[in-house]
Scaffold this active site. Structure first.
Site, mmCIF file in Angstrom:
data_model
loop_
_atom_site.group_PDB
_atom_site.id
_atom_site.type_symbol
_atom_site.label_atom_id
_atom_site.label_comp_id
_atom_site.label_asym_id
_atom_site.label_seq_id
_atom_site.Cartn_x
_atom_site.Cartn_y
_atom_site.Cartn_z
ATOM 1 N N ASP A 84 12.093 -3.689 27.066
ATOM 2 C CA ASP A 84 10.905 -4.456 27.441
ATOM 3 C C ASP A 84 11.258 -5.398 28.591
ATOM 4 O OD1 ASP A 84 8.182 -5.114 27.071
ATOM 5 O OD2 ASP A 84 8.695 -6.795 25.773
ATOM 6 N N HIS A 210 0.375 -6.317 26.077
ATOM 7 C CA HIS A 210 1.424 -7.192 25.568
ATOM 8 C C HIS A 210 0.780 -8.310 24.758
ATOM 9 C CE1 HIS A 210 5.107 -6.003 28.054
ATOM 10 N NE2 HIS A 210 4.172 -5.109 28.339
ATOM 11 N N GLY A 211 1.549 -8.902 23.848
ATOM 12 C CA GLY A 211 1.017 -9.998 23.053
ATOM 13 C C GLY A 211 0.146 -9.534 21.908
ATOM 14 N N ASN A 235 2.312 -4.070 22.154
ATOM 15 C CA ASN A 235 3.596 -4.701 21.866
ATOM 16 C C ASN A 235 3.476 -5.716 20.730
ATOM 17 O OD1 ASN A 235 4.373 -3.268 24.123
ATOM 18 N ND2 ASN A 235 5.398 -4.993 25.106
ATOM 19 N N ALA A 237 6.068 -8.209 18.363
ATOM 20 C CA ALA A 237 7.419 -8.713 18.121
ATOM 21 C C ALA A 237 7.405 -9.940 17.212
ATOM 22 C CB ALA A 237 8.098 -9.057 19.450
ATOM 23 N N THR A 238 6.652 -10.970 17.608
ATOM 24 C CA THR A 238 6.673 -12.240 16.895
ATOM 25 C C THR A 238 6.283 -12.084 15.429
ATOM 26 O OG1 THR A 238 6.060 -13.330 18.968
ATOM 27 C CG2 THR A 238 5.870 -14.632 16.962
#
Length: 287
Positions: A84, A210-211, A235, A237-238
């Site tokens: 990424d 993203h986000g 995407n 991740a958090t």
């Protein structure tokens, strides 16, 4: 696993109006639980990590790629291994050498023509190695600096997106339409769907959102399922990291090496909860 480039994975998703989760485990332990979640849902998936995450969690492309490929015979789903947000071409070359099937060059903070020049250089190198490339146009804001240092936001201009894709020959494009990296301060961030429609009408390559952490399911589904065609790669991740840290009872981020030293039963319990989160995202968000 059927290990594939994002260009192959995302084109099918784009044609059939579903999304593929690009999940960042942020450490080598959770790679397997991302794969387990996708396998349980019989879903294609992308495992990713960013250059900033390499630094924060003290893991490198070689270690991450090695762990990923150790698992390749345990699962049967289509999978991509993706680097990424990365600004350093040397890191991109390291990831390609480690077997990453796609990479992202993020030169979005540069002037338009300079972004094109840098992206084109990466595309030419990566394509010569059989690797696909994602780039970014516009600036995607951040409340979490792990994926990108950029906290500015600048929406993608549709006409520029068309020119950018034509000139760079990039395989996928991350666009800025109102999402941000990290945790949102509001329940349902305002997404510019009209801008997304216009970008889609002017470009034919897969688009990336993203986000994805923290967005409500209906927002993500709408972005994927627009009649004109929406985003194909989302995407996340958090959300995974927050579930993991809560499960192990930690109020701070842990380095990759520290995680592997934790009690095995505790780790497996946390891994299972991350797996459940992956399954939930695939079912409720990605279609």
């Amino acid at each position: 696993m059927k290990i594939m480039k994002i260009s192959e994975l995302l084109k099918k998703a784009q044609t059939n109006h579903y999304g593929i989760g690009s999940f960042s485990p942020r450490n080598t332990f959770l790679i397997e639980y991302v794969l387990k979640g996708a396998e349980a849902k019989n879903s294609p998936v992308i495992v990713q990590i960013s250059a900033n995450e390499f630094g924060w969690f003290k893991v490198n492309a070689e270690e991450f790629g090695k762990k990923f490929y150790e698992l390749k015979d345990k699962y049967s789903i289509p999978v991509g291994l993706h680097l990424d947000h990365t600004k350093n071409i040397a890191v991109i070359k390291e990831a390609i050498a480690a077997g990453f099937t796609s990479v992202m060059i993020d030169a979005s903070e540069k002037e338009f023509n300079e972004n094109i020049r840098i992206t084109k250089e990466v595309v030419e190198y990566a394509h010569s190695k059989g690797v696909a490339v994602e780039a970014e146009l516009g600036k995607i804001g951040a409340t979490d600096k792990l994926e990108t240092d950029n906290d500015e936001e600048l929406y993608t201009v549709p006409e520029e997106a068309r020119e950018f894709v034509e000139r760079t020959k990039v395989d996928a494009l991350a666009i800025s339409i109102g999402t941000a990296h990290g945790v949102y301060s509001v329940k349902d961030p305002k997404i510019d769907f009209e801008r997304l429609r216009n970008i889609r009408l002017l470009t034919d390559i897969p688009l990336v959102l993203h986000g994805g952490s923290g967005l409500p399911p209906h927002t993500v589904r709408k972005a994927i399922e627009l009649p004109e065609g929406g985003v194909s790669k989302i995407n996340i991740a958090t959300d995974l990291e927050q579930v993991f840290l809560k499960s192990i009872g930690s109020d701070r981020r842990l380095l990759n090496e520290e995680i592997w030293k934790l009690d095995r039963a505790l780790l497996e319990k946390a891994g299972f909860e991350v797996q459940q989160t992956v399954e939930e995202k695939i079912e409720l968000y990605l279609g």
